[in-house]
Design a protein around this motif. Structure first.
Motif, PDB file in Angstrom:
ATOM      1  N   TYR A   1      27.853 -36.405  21.298  1.00 10.88           N
ATOM      2  CA  TYR A   1      29.169 -35.526  21.720  1.00 10.88           C
ATOM      3  C   TYR A   1      28.473 -34.031  21.365  1.00 10.88           C
ATOM      4  CZ  TYR A   1      33.729 -33.370  21.481  1.00 10.88           C
ATOM      5  OH  TYR A   1      34.764 -32.534  21.263  1.00 10.88           O
ATOM      6  N   GLU A   2      28.000 -34.122  19.948  1.00 14.50           N
ATOM      7  CA  GLU A   2      27.941 -32.525  19.440  1.00 14.50           C
ATOM      8  C   GLU A   2      26.803 -31.813  20.204  1.00 14.50           C
ATOM      9  OE1 GLU A   2      29.107 -33.286  14.759  1.00 14.50           O
ATOM     10  OE2 GLU A   2      27.211 -33.794  15.297  1.00 14.50           O
ATOM     11  N   ILE A   3      25.786 -32.729  20.606  1.00 16.19           N
ATOM     12  CA  ILE A   3      24.816 -32.018  21.426  1.00 16.19           C
ATOM     13  C   ILE A   3      25.484 -31.599  22.804  1.00 16.19           C
ATOM     14  CG2 ILE A   3      22.567 -32.658  22.845  1.00 16.19           C
ATOM     15  CD1 ILE A   3      22.061 -34.712  20.752  1.00 16.19           C
ATOM     16  N   GLY A   4      26.186 -32.248  23.490  1.00 15.33           N
ATOM     17  CA  GLY A   4      27.088 -31.610  24.628  1.00 15.33           C
ATOM     18  C   GLY A   4      27.823 -30.684  24.374  1.00 15.33           C
ATOM     19  N   VAL A   5      28.361 -30.510  23.285  1.00 10.89           N
ATOM     20  CA  VAL A   5      29.337 -29.258  22.809  1.00 10.89           C
ATOM     21  C   VAL A   5      28.196 -28.111  22.639  1.00 10.89           C
ATOM     22  CG1 VAL A   5      30.804 -28.361  20.816  1.00 10.89           C
ATOM     23  CG2 VAL A   5      31.067 -30.688  21.766  1.00 10.89           C
ATOM     24  N   VAL A   6      27.263 -28.045  21.917  1.00 15.09           N
ATOM     25  CA  VAL A   6      26.467 -27.023  21.607  1.00 15.09           C
ATOM     26  C   VAL A   6      25.663 -26.630  22.730  1.00 15.09           C
ATOM     27  CG1 VAL A   6      26.004 -27.660  19.207  1.00 15.09           C
ATOM     28  CG2 VAL A   6      24.330 -28.608  20.822  1.00 15.09           C
ATOM     29  N   CYS A   7      25.318 -27.399  23.762  1.00 19.00           N
ATOM     30  CA  CYS A   7      24.784 -26.816  25.088  1.00 19.00           C
ATOM     31  C   CYS A   7      25.971 -26.174  25.747  1.00 19.00           C
ATOM     32  CB  CYS A   7      24.497 -28.217  26.046  1.00 19.00           C
ATOM     33  SG  CYS A   7      23.112 -28.976  25.428  1.00 19.00           S
ATOM     34  N   ALA A   8      26.989 -26.465  25.619  1.00 26.45           N
ATOM     35  CA  ALA A   8      28.301 -25.922  26.193  1.00 26.45           C
ATOM     36  C   ALA A   8      28.376 -24.323  25.633  1.00 26.45           C
ATOM     37  CB  ALA A   8      29.521 -26.500  26.471  1.00 26.45           C
ATOM     38  N   LEU A   9      28.564 -24.439  24.351  1.00 25.99           N
ATOM     39  CA  LEU A   9      28.710 -23.281  23.673  1.00 25.99           C
ATOM     40  C   LEU A   9      27.718 -22.284  23.732  1.00 25.99           C
ATOM     41  CD1 LEU A   9      29.557 -24.500  19.976  1.00 25.99           C
ATOM     42  CD2 LEU A   9      31.189 -23.343  21.602  1.00 25.99           C
ATOM     43  N   GLU A  10      26.500 -22.387  23.993  1.00 27.41           N
ATOM     44  CA  GLU A  10      25.203 -21.541  24.005  1.00 27.41           C
ATOM     45  C   GLU A  10      25.394 -20.882  25.638  1.00 27.41           C
ATOM     46  OE1 GLU A  10      21.690 -21.195  21.653  1.00 27.41           O
ATOM     47  OE2 GLU A  10      20.635 -22.003  23.683  1.00 27.41           O
ATOM     48  N   GLU A  11      25.570 -21.795  26.368  1.00 27.72           N
ATOM     49  CA  GLU A  11      25.835 -21.477  27.839  1.00 27.72           C
ATOM     50  C   GLU A  11      26.787 -20.396  28.071  1.00 27.72           C
ATOM     51  OE1 GLU A  11      27.924 -23.419  31.507  1.00 27.72           O
ATOM     52  OE2 GLU A  11      26.076 -24.552  31.031  1.00 27.72           O
TER      53      GLU A  11
ATOM     54  N   ASP B   1      23.132 -17.198  20.064  1.00 27.54           N
ATOM     55  CA  ASP B   1      21.819 -18.226  20.008  1.00 27.54           C
ATOM     56  C   ASP B   1      21.787 -19.249  18.817  1.00 27.54           C
ATOM     57  OD1 ASP B   1      19.417 -19.131  19.929  1.00 27.54           O
ATOM     58  OD2 ASP B   1      18.132 -17.169  20.217  1.00 27.54           O
ATOM     59  N   LEU B   2      22.099 -20.574  19.127  1.00 24.28           N
ATOM     60  CA  LEU B   2      22.359 -21.252  18.308  1.00 24.28           C
ATOM     61  C   LEU B   2      20.881 -21.841  17.529  1.00 24.28           C
ATOM     62  CD1 LEU B   2      24.941 -23.678  20.208  1.00 24.28           C
ATOM     63  CD2 LEU B   2      25.294 -22.331  18.130  1.00 24.28           C
ATOM     64  N   THR B   3      19.720 -21.143  17.604  1.00 21.93           N
ATOM     65  CA  THR B   3      18.673 -21.674  17.005  1.00 21.93           C
ATOM     66  C   THR B   3      18.577 -20.489  16.077  1.00 21.93           C
ATOM     67  OG1 THR B   3      17.129 -20.543  18.698  1.00 21.93           O
ATOM     68  CG2 THR B   3      17.626 -22.927  18.820  1.00 21.93           C
ATOM     69  N   HIS B   4      19.183 -19.339  15.858  1.00 17.48           N
ATOM     70  CA  HIS B   4      19.120 -18.080  15.089  1.00 17.48           C
ATOM     71  C   HIS B   4      20.309 -17.670  14.316  1.00 17.48           C
ATOM     72  CE1 HIS B   4      15.394 -17.662  17.418  1.00 17.48           C
ATOM     73  NE2 HIS B   4      15.211 -17.228  16.595  1.00 17.48           N
ATOM     74  N   LEU B   5      21.069 -18.964  13.781  1.00 22.70           N
ATOM     75  CA  LEU B   5      22.300 -18.355  13.220  1.00 22.70           C
ATOM     76  C   LEU B   5      21.972 -18.158  11.601  1.00 22.70           C
ATOM     77  CD1 LEU B   5      24.812 -21.192  14.667  1.00 22.70           C
ATOM     78  CD2 LEU B   5      24.175 -18.752  15.272  1.00 22.70           C
ATOM     79  N   GLN B   6      22.812 -17.742  10.892  1.00 21.30           N
ATOM     80  CA  GLN B   6      22.558 -17.607   9.460  1.00 21.30           C
ATOM     81  C   GLN B   6      22.628 -18.787   8.499  1.00 21.30           C
ATOM     82  OE1 GLN B   6      24.206 -15.219  11.358  1.00 21.30           O
ATOM     83  NE2 GLN B   6      21.952 -14.379  11.387  1.00 21.30           N
ATOM     84  N   ILE B   7      23.442 -19.731   8.887  1.00 17.29           N
ATOM     85  CA  ILE B   7      23.616 -21.028   8.030  1.00 17.29           C
ATOM     86  C   ILE B   7      23.903 -22.169   8.930  1.00 17.29           C
ATOM     87  CG2 ILE B   7      26.046 -20.080   7.520  1.00 17.29           C
ATOM     88  CD1 ILE B   7      23.969 -22.270   5.364  1.00 17.29           C
ATOM     89  N   TYR B   8      23.285 -23.271   8.536  1.00 17.91           N
ATOM     90  CA  TYR B   8      23.675 -24.463   9.174  1.00 17.91           C
ATOM     91  C   TYR B   8      24.104 -25.567   8.082  1.00 17.91           C
ATOM     92  CZ  TYR B   8      20.795 -22.508  12.872  1.00 17.91           C
ATOM     93  OH  TYR B   8      20.381 -21.776  14.073  1.00 17.91           O
ATOM     94  N   VAL B   9      25.054 -26.371   8.463  1.00 18.10           N
ATOM     95  CA  VAL B   9      25.775 -27.408   7.362  1.00 18.10           C
ATOM     96  C   VAL B   9      25.896 -28.660   8.268  1.00 18.10           C
ATOM     97  CG1 VAL B   9      27.406 -28.314   6.013  1.00 18.10           C
ATOM     98  CG2 VAL B   9      26.776 -25.907   6.069  1.00 18.10           C
TER      99      VAL B   9
ATOM    100  N   HIS C   1      19.265 -27.194  24.953  1.00 18.88           N
ATOM    101  CA  HIS C   1      19.011 -27.971  25.993  1.00 18.88           C
ATOM    102  C   HIS C   1      17.718 -28.830  25.916  1.00 18.88           C
ATOM    103  CE1 HIS C   1      16.241 -24.478  26.319  1.00 18.88           C
ATOM    104  NE2 HIS C   1      15.542 -25.376  27.088  1.00 18.88           N
ATOM    105  N   VAL C   2      16.902 -28.542  24.990  1.00 18.78           N
ATOM    106  CA  VAL C   2      15.736 -29.246  24.571  1.00 18.78           C
ATOM    107  C   VAL C   2      16.011 -30.705  23.833  1.00 18.78           C
ATOM    108  CG1 VAL C   2      13.593 -29.490  23.469  1.00 18.78           C
ATOM    109  CG2 VAL C   2      14.241 -27.545  24.670  1.00 18.78           C
ATOM    110  N   VAL C   3      16.975 -30.366  22.959  1.00 16.82           N
ATOM    111  CA  VAL C   3      17.698 -31.626  22.267  1.00 16.82           C
ATOM    112  C   VAL C   3      18.220 -32.506  23.147  1.00 16.82           C
ATOM    113  CG1 VAL C   3      19.206 -32.452  20.498  1.00 16.82           C
ATOM    114  CG2 VAL C   3      17.843 -30.209  20.305  1.00 16.82           C
TER     115      VAL C   3
ATOM    116  N   GLY D   1      30.726  -9.470  18.014  1.00 17.86           N
ATOM    117  CA  GLY D   1      29.851  -9.100  18.982  1.00 17.86           C
ATOM    118  C   GLY D   1      29.432 -10.056  20.082  1.00 17.86           C
ATOM    119  N   LEU D   2      30.419 -11.011  20.267  1.00 21.90           N
ATOM    120  CA  LEU D   2      30.369 -12.143  21.215  1.00 21.90           C
ATOM    121  C   LEU D   2      31.272 -12.093  22.293  1.00 21.90           C
ATOM    122  CD1 LEU D   2      29.633 -15.062  18.720  1.00 21.90           C
ATOM    123  CD2 LEU D   2      27.923 -13.754  19.538  1.00 21.90           C
ATOM    124  N   THR D   3      30.884 -12.474  23.518  1.00 21.02           N
ATOM    125  CA  THR D   3      31.951 -12.383  24.727  1.00 21.02           C
ATOM    126  C   THR D   3      31.672 -13.863  25.452  1.00 21.02           C
ATOM    127  OG1 THR D   3      30.039 -11.326  26.120  1.00 21.02           O
ATOM    128  CG2 THR D   3      31.921 -10.029  24.828  1.00 21.02           C
ATOM    129  N   LEU D   4      32.883 -14.194  26.095  1.00 24.98           N
ATOM    130  CA  LEU D   4      32.745 -15.319  26.809  1.00 24.98           C
ATOM    131  C   LEU D   4      32.160 -14.912  28.069  1.00 24.98           C
ATOM    132  CD1 LEU D   4      36.291 -16.971  26.421  1.00 24.98           C
ATOM    133  CD2 LEU D   4      34.079 -17.854  25.572  1.00 24.98           C
TER     134      LEU D   4
END
Length: 437
Positions: A20-30, A36-44, A63-65, A350-353
């Motif tokens: 489910y989470e992989i589907g979510v991050v694909c939608a968010l980045e799109e 860019d979900l591979t260049h965030l400042q902190i991941y938990v 999308h690679v995941v 600095g983000l937009t839909l």
């Protein structure tokens, strides 16, 4: 990328939750321009969420995941069922060897103190002979170690470009351990993720530096505070595990089950577990408003009416395509539905839909279903279409042929029921509403 410090926190949720989470991050980045979900400042990451968070922190795009989970990426990156569900044979043998001694101790206790301990209580000693996990998590750790070390990546927390925090619980103290901090940064990322995902009954505890660790969900559902303490100004949180409300219809109509009691113990335990961890998480989020007033949090989780997530098998690998697509489409719907609240929030960072993406059809093709023999969804759908056409041809042929004469009834046979009348039918007015005549 914006100037704001942006973070991502992924909760647990067993196998289903990770998909489910992989589907979510694909939608968010799109759907979010500038994210860019591979260049965030902190991941938990906690439990299954630690796998997703660690992949993104290591620079592997969503999308690679996704393609690796579906078996569509490079062979060395594709996730296979045996990496998650290899039986823990060594644990079975070790525990079986303890059974004779445990049985002797239990029987001795009962014979010495028969009035003080019941036979059932004495048999509890046999618990020492039960395996503490059904599956071996070492194949998963080896797979992750390879993924995190290949193509110029590193399996070391210290060599990541940004911060990654993986949470697990010390079995013998019940204290939360945060891997990736200074005192635990020497632990390989793959090993920390293995410990964080060591869900009791599913996987045995994982030994690290002489200590045993279990699933981080035992103490924290999401632990967004870890990212907020690190200075995240905008934090995306993903929680795949929520209870279900059967009084709410899902998108496909009313639930066919009037009560979870109809489904027995697994459904009751699942609802209980989900309710407890969801309530705990909600309490934590209320505290964040006061503890971190300058931070903004976006929580993405299934609706309480989401029957798909609740009634899916949380241990199933075969339904990965369906759950991936469900997380993806549900997130797109969430972003569109909450655009009035989200758009100004995102602009502050600095983000937009991307409305052109949200208004149109999904950019990635629907996740392919896989047949048991490994054929792709295209082949499965092609076979299904051929069978459906064959059924239509046979139906037309059957209608065109003259009906065969009915055989003469036996002398003592009952009279045939007229067409359209079911045996036992009645014209009584209460029968139409399901009542007895």
């Amino acid at each position: 990328m914006s100037e704001s410090r942006i973070g991502l926190a992924c909760a647990g949720g067993v196998v289903e939750g990770a998909f489910y989470e992989i589907g979510v991050v694909c939608a968010l980045e799109e759907a979010i321009e500038g994210l860019d979900l591979t260049h965030l400042q902190i991941y938990v990451g906690v439990s299954a969420g630690a796998i997703v968070a660690a992949c993104l922190a290591s620079g592997i795009p969503p999308h690679v995941v996704r393609r690796a989970v579906l078996g569509q990426e490079a062979p060395d990156l594709n996730l296979r069922p045996e990496m998650l569900f290899t039986p823990a044979l060594g644990e079975y043998v070790r525990r079986a060897l303890e059974l004779p001694g445990a049985a002797y101790r239990g029987l001795a206790q009962y014979l010495v103190r028969p009035a003080d301990i019941s036979l059932v209580g004495a048999l509890m000693e046999l618990g020492r002979g039960l395996p503490v996990g059904l599956f071996d998590s070492r194949p998963l750790e080896r797979y992750l170690a390879h993924v995190f070390s290949s193509h110029g990546r590193s399996n070391s927390f210290d060599e990541l470009p940004n911060k990654l925090r993986v949470l697990a619980v010390d079995l013998d103290t019940s204290l939360l351990t945060v891997f990736g901090e200074e005192e635990t940064a020497h632990v390989p990322i793959s090993r920390a993720v293995q410990a964080s995902a060591a869900m009791p009954l599913l996987y045995p505890p994982v030994e690290i530096d002489g200590r045993y660790y279990i699933d981080g969900v035992a103490r924290r559902t999401l632990n967004a505070s870890e990212a907020l303490e690190e200075g995240a100004e905008l934090l995306f949180c993903i929680n795949p595990i929520v209870p279900v409300n059967l009084d709410l219809d899902d998108d496909e109509g009313a639930c066919v089950h009037p009560s979870l009691i109809d489904l027995g113990l697994p459904a009751v335990l699942s609802q209980t577990f989900r309710t407890m961890i969801h309530s705990r998480m909600r309490t934590g989020f209320k505290n964040y408003e006061y503890l971190y007033p300058d931070a903004e949090v976006v929580l993405i989780e299934p609706e309480l009416s989401d029957h798909t997530m609740f009634f899916s098998n949380v241990f199933s690998f075969a339904n990965r395509a369906r759950i991936l697509d469900h997380g993806y489409t549900a997130t797109r719907a969430y972003l569109a539905r909450n655009a009035g609240r989200l758009e100004p929030l995102l602009r502050r960072h600095g983000l937009t839909l991307r409305w052109s993406r949200l208004a149109g059809p999904p950019i990635p093709p629907p996740a392919e279903a896989f047949a048991p023999d490994g054929t792709t969804g295209e082949a499965v759908e092609g076979t299904r279409a051929v069978l459906e056409r064959l059924e239509r041809v046979l139906a037309r042929l059957d209608a065109a042929l003259p009906a065969a004469p009915a055989p003469a009834p036996a002398p003592d046979a009952p009279a045939p029921v007229p067409p359209g009348a079911a045996a036992g039918a009645t014209d009584h007015p209460r029968a139409a509403n399901g009542g007895a005549p």
